[in-house]
Structures are given as structure tokens and as C-alpha cells.
Design a protein around this motif. Sequence first.
Motif, PDB file in Angstrom:
ATOM      1  N   ARG A 112       0.807  -1.223   0.000  1.00 14.90           N
ATOM      2  CA  ARG A 112       0.000   0.000   0.000  1.00 14.90           C
ATOM      3  C   ARG A 112       0.841   1.273   0.000  1.00 14.90           C
ATOM      4  O   ARG A 112       0.499   2.258  -0.662  1.00 14.90           O
ATOM      5  CB  ARG A 112      -0.920  -0.018   1.228  1.00 14.90           C
ATOM      6  CG  ARG A 112      -1.906   1.137   1.294  1.00 14.90           C
ATOM      7  CD  ARG A 112      -2.706   1.069   2.596  1.00 14.90           C
ATOM      8  NE  ARG A 112      -3.711   2.122   2.664  1.00 14.90           N
ATOM      9  CZ  ARG A 112      -3.458   3.369   3.023  1.00 14.90           C
ATOM     10  NH1 ARG A 112      -2.212   3.725   3.314  1.00 14.90           N
ATOM     11  NH2 ARG A 112      -4.434   4.266   3.085  1.00 14.90           N
ATOM     12  N   ASP A 113       1.936   1.287   0.730  1.00 11.74           N
ATOM     13  CA  ASP A 113       2.738   2.501   0.893  1.00 11.74           C
ATOM     14  C   ASP A 113       4.071   2.416   0.150  1.00 11.74           C
ATOM     15  O   ASP A 113       5.042   3.088   0.526  1.00 11.74           O
ATOM     16  CB  ASP A 113       2.996   2.771   2.381  1.00 11.74           C
ATOM     17  CG  ASP A 113       1.715   3.033   3.150  1.00 11.74           C
ATOM     18  OD1 ASP A 113       0.811   3.689   2.584  1.00 11.74           O
ATOM     19  OD2 ASP A 113       1.605   2.578   4.303  1.00 11.74           O
ATOM     20  N   MET A 114       4.132   1.636  -0.917  1.00 10.54           N
ATOM     21  CA  MET A 114       5.407   1.427  -1.601  1.00 10.54           C
ATOM     22  C   MET A 114       5.942   2.664  -2.303  1.00 10.54           C
ATOM     23  O   MET A 114       7.125   2.724  -2.640  1.00 10.54           O
ATOM     24  CB  MET A 114       5.283   0.276  -2.616  1.00 10.54           C
ATOM     25  CG  MET A 114       4.304   0.530  -3.747  1.00 10.54           C
ATOM     26  SD  MET A 114       4.110  -0.926  -4.835  1.00 10.54           S
ATOM     27  CE  MET A 114       5.684  -0.938  -5.698  1.00 10.54           C
ATOM     28  N   TYR A 115       5.096   3.676  -2.481  1.00 11.65           N
ATOM     29  CA  TYR A 115       5.564   4.910  -3.129  1.00 11.65           C
ATOM     30  C   TYR A 115       5.694   6.066  -2.143  1.00 11.65           C
ATOM     31  O   TYR A 115       5.851   7.213  -2.547  1.00 11.65           O
ATOM     32  CB  TYR A 115       4.607   5.288  -4.267  1.00 11.65           C
ATOM     33  CG  TYR A 115       4.484   4.193  -5.296  1.00 11.65           C
ATOM     34  CD1 TYR A 115       5.571   3.843  -6.093  1.00 11.65           C
ATOM     35  CD2 TYR A 115       3.305   3.476  -5.450  1.00 11.65           C
ATOM     36  CE1 TYR A 115       5.483   2.821  -7.030  1.00 11.65           C
ATOM     37  CE2 TYR A 115       3.202   2.455  -6.383  1.00 11.65           C
ATOM     38  CZ  TYR A 115       4.293   2.132  -7.162  1.00 11.65           C
ATOM     39  OH  TYR A 115       4.200   1.115  -8.081  1.00 11.65           O
ATOM     40  N   VAL A 116       5.605   5.754  -0.874  1.00  6.51           N
ATOM     41  CA  VAL A 116       5.724   6.779   0.163  1.00  6.51           C
ATOM     42  C   VAL A 116       7.154   6.812   0.692  1.00  6.51           C
ATOM     43  O   VAL A 116       7.720   5.778   1.045  1.00  6.51           O
ATOM     44  CB  VAL A 116       4.739   6.511   1.315  1.00  6.51           C
ATOM     45  CG1 VAL A 116       4.930   7.536   2.438  1.00  6.51           C
ATOM     46  CG2 VAL A 116       3.305   6.538   0.808  1.00  6.51           C
ATOM     47  N   PRO A 123       5.202  10.584  -6.619  1.00  9.03           N
ATOM     48  CA  PRO A 123       4.565  10.123  -7.846  1.00  9.03           C
ATOM     49  C   PRO A 123       5.538   9.613  -8.906  1.00  9.03           C
ATOM     50  O   PRO A 123       5.194   8.715  -9.687  1.00  9.03           O
ATOM     51  CB  PRO A 123       3.816  11.375  -8.337  1.00  9.03           C
ATOM     52  CG  PRO A 123       3.571  12.178  -7.102  1.00  9.03           C
ATOM     53  CD  PRO A 123       4.778  11.947  -6.261  1.00  9.03           C
ATOM     54  N   ALA A 124       6.748  10.164  -8.953  1.00  8.65           N
ATOM     55  CA  ALA A 124       7.708   9.747  -9.976  1.00  8.65           C
ATOM     56  C   ALA A 124       7.992   8.245  -9.910  1.00  8.65           C
ATOM     57  O   ALA A 124       8.251   7.605 -10.928  1.00  8.65           O
ATOM     58  CB  ALA A 124       9.008  10.536  -9.834  1.00  8.65           C
ATOM     59  N   LEU A 125       7.921   7.663  -8.721  1.00  9.46           N
ATOM     60  CA  LEU A 125       8.224   6.243  -8.560  1.00  9.46           C
ATOM     61  C   LEU A 125       7.173   5.351  -9.224  1.00  9.46           C
ATOM     62  O   LEU A 125       7.483   4.246  -9.663  1.00  9.46           O
ATOM     63  CB  LEU A 125       8.326   5.894  -7.078  1.00  9.46           C
ATOM     64  CG  LEU A 125       9.480   6.517  -6.305  1.00  9.46           C
ATOM     65  CD1 LEU A 125       9.372   6.175  -4.820  1.00  9.46           C
ATOM     66  CD2 LEU A 125      10.823   6.055  -6.859  1.00  9.46           C
TER      67      LEU A 125
END
Length: 580
Positions: A112-116, A123-125
Motif C-alpha cells: 500500500r505505501d510502496m511509493y511513500v 509520484p515519480a516512482l
Amino acid sequence: MLTRRDLLRALAATSAGTLAANTFASLRAADTQTWQRGAVATVQPLATKAGVNALRQGGNAVDAAIAAAVTLGVVDQHNSGLGGGCFILIRQANGKLLAIDGRETAPAKASRDMYVRDGKAVPALSQTGPLAVATPGALAAYALALNKAGKLKLAEVVQPAADLAAKGFALDRNYARKLKSTADKLAQFPGSKGALLKADGTAYEEGETLKQPDLARTYQQIAKHGIDWFYRGEFAAMVEAWMKANGGILTAADFAAYQPIVREPLQTTYRDYRIIGFPPPSSGGVHVAQMLNMLEQFELADLNKQGRGALEHLLAEVMKLAFADRAYWLGDPDFANVPRGLIDKAYARELAAKIDLNKASEVKSYGRPPRATENIFAKPPADAPIIDKHTTHIAAADAEGNWVAITATVNTTFGSKIIVPGTGLVLNNEMDDFSISPGQPNAFGLIGAEANAVQPGKRPLSSMSPTIVLRDNQPFLTVGAAGGPTIITQVLQVLVRVLDLHQPLSEAVAAPRVHHQWRPDELRVEQSLPAATVAALQDRGHKIDATAGIGVCQAVSFDPATKAFTGVHDPRVPGSAEGL
């Protein structure tokens, strides 16, 4: 009479690639053709020809549409390909409806939080690089569709595309423009740079030949060995090895576990028509139906005659209400509850009653549909007749009665920008279609909630909206579009123009478009929309964002009186419609 060459000159001559309304009008008269045995429409003439060749070889509309789709993966890689996903909607000659969900899935190691990072979403990730890639589903879906409803074998539709990749093709204006705009990002990945750019890292120009030997080999292996080579063999192993070396989480096990899903098509009524749409994880089928239900409360032809932006204003208002619901309620129905009440006629009347025909209204939040705890895929109750038991769209139909709408995508231009060396295949960045953090806009400015949060194996919410329309229980129109969230509103506007305003299909596709997606609170309008109409919309309180073009649409229709098919490609970009 405007020729195709004149159109291309007009596109080149106008700023931002937009056409004036009178140019569209001239093209309508010149570009409409009819055929008796079948028709195919795509954004690329080489893909359209591949579809027609499939018909010529004894295939049906399903074969034609899939031949066009795999060819688009060669000549239109910035939009779609086997490294992405698709939705396939089919009405077979025997009347059976088929919806095949080839949407990509989140890797098993996704969280769930893999881009945090440091408490903030990055967002770039989710948009570029290895963490942006979801498990591709298009190839599995195409193979399943051929097996269930086609006549040709997978190798028969894949091998011609392999030959084209090896031989090379001249870049059209659109491909060259997209390549130039993303060359810097593509150059960050050796496989992408080697496959799509010149040796010095610069982009190929319009008219120059692009050969793709690695992609040709990938297609050849699929033609020879079938989809197991891709999902359980060499291709999956190559992707896993690259991901492990570059910080990605997609594995060969994710490929092996992937399965397309046969879903129940979404059926609703609109006036005297039956609308066949795609169910979640498409948000398009639900919200096209929801907006049509709202519009059913109004006399659209009368509003159109009034002028002064009356119809465009109403369209904007129903779009806002639907997109507010989309942001909260929509997600993968295998993971989130998608309430049946969203397409309830009574709920639509309730929403329509909020619309002021004289001024723009503020939509503060999502609505509360009835039966909110009843999933849209639960078995319908006996008294619920509503439901019966950077992307591209392909429309196809044949005289046997097969109708096909395929919308396919790698998400944004060239997807994740990754080509694993030796494969030639652009990998999607479909992970960005999840809500990477509640309230965080994605690349298209769309906001999502918990229903669309990242989970392993989950399919991200999509705007793809393949649609088939029946009249007197017989199909006469198929339509779909590309362009992120504008897909939904493009399809809506074509339907309104054909079904309510009785415009010719070519005119309906070419007409100036508007788009509102609730957040940001602004109404996008094409620059070809008359200035007086724009001024009237501003007077009603709309904040206007004028843009060169809103999406790209393809459609095929049938006239039972003449027994003739009409294919229409969107004049906003090069493309073609052909048939037999």
C-alpha cells in the motif's frame, strides 16, 4: 474536397496540432466510407490493414481486432503493446456477450505505501522506472479472445506483426512527436535507448524508418511457442533478472500467476437503446451508464438547438457528479465493493435534480448511491433489470454479426519508459493508476480513495470504456477512445451526438469536445469549440482550460437499411478506417 494529404498539411500548419471546426467539417465529407463485409478502425493505417487482412484470410471481427491490436504494439508502442493491458468487449454473431479483462495486476511484493518516502507520496516512482510496472495482461487476454470467439490461430495474427517489426516502418507524425518528447527519459534505460533511439540518443524523425529486431524476435517466439514463452518462459525470466538488478519487484512468478478474467458485461438502457459497457475495474462502463441515466432526464436535442453552451454546460455538470463518485467508490471489484446503486435510475434522477441549467454548481463530495453495500457483480435481484446476466482503441465488426471493442494501453507515453534489453517490448507504468496515497493525483490529475489503493494481485482502476450499442437487440455501433480520464467523456459525447442529436458518426467523432473530471474544478474545452460557446460557459461560472485536443476516438457503425458498415477514425491524429 479535403484529402488525407490536405488534412496532414492542415495539422502541421495549425499551432499545437489543432484543427479549426470547418476543417473537421470538410474532413467528414471526404473521409466517410462504407463496406459490406466488415470494417476496422484504428489510429494507425498499418494496424488497420492488419485487421482487414485478417478478415480477408477468413477471420472474423475478433481476429481482425486482435491482429490490429498486436500490430499497434509495433507501430504505436507509445500507446499500447504486449507489455501493457486491455479490455476486450465482444458481441458474438450468436448474440452472446463476452467481456475479457486483460488489465495488469500489481506484483505480489507490492504494498500500500510502496511509493511513500519520508511520509510523502513520490509520484515519480509510480510513473517511471522499475516500480511503475505491473504484470502485463494484454497477450493473455488476446489469446483467450481468439480461443473463445475467433477463427484464426494466435500465430496467424502475431507473425505478420513480427515481420513488420523486423522490416521496419516509417514513423508517422504522432509517433515521432511522442518519441521526441520522451527521448530524455527513454535514454535513461539502455534497453529503451537501444531499441527506440538513434545511436547518439536522439529521436527518429517523421518519415524515418524504425526497425525493431528485438521486438520482432519476441513476437516470433510468441508465434512459435505460444503465450507460455511470455508468461512462464524466457520472457518472464528476462524481466525478473532485470528487475532484480534494478530495484524492481516484478517477478517471473507474477507472470506465471497472471490470468485474464471473463467478466459479466455491464448492460444498461438509454432511451430506446441498450448500452453494453465494460464492468469494473473499468470505471468507464459504470460512469458512461451513470451519466446517460442523468442525461435521460433532459431533452438534449432541444438544449443543442438553444445553443449558447446549453448542452455543453449540462454535459459538464453530469461529468462532475460522476467523477466525484468515481474518486470514492470505484476500484477492482475483487478487492473493493463497487455499489450497484451507481447505475440505479432513481439515483440518477436524484443527481440530475441537483443540476442548475443556468449556472455551474460546486460538487463538494461524492454521492451516496442506494444499496451501497451491494457489489455491482453480485447476482442481480429479480426486480433489477438494469444489469443482465496514452492508450488506444480498436473498433471492428463483420457481416456475420461479430462486434468488437478493444481498448489497450501501457498507460502514459511509452509507459514506464523501460524496455528490458533483448525484448524490444515497452513495459507499462500502470501502477500509477492506483491511488498511491489517498488524495494524491495521478499522472492524469485523477484522485482516488481506499477502494483503489495498491494491493498485491489487484488490478488498478481504469478509464478504458469499450462500448457496444444495440437497437432492437441488434448491434449498430461500437465506440471507444484513448486519452486517460477523457476516454469516458469522449465515449459519452459520441453516444449523445449519435443517439440524441442523430448526427452522422463521422460528425459525432469530429465534433469539439469538453471534459470535466471533478478535480481540478475546471472545464477543459477544445480550441475548436466556438468562441461564443466558450464565453457562454464562462458566463455560467465555468473555469475554462482551452486545449488543442481532447483524446482520440474510433468507431464503427452499421446501417441495417443498406447493410453497410461505416468506420471512423478520429481526425485529431493520423489513423484509418478500412473494410471489405
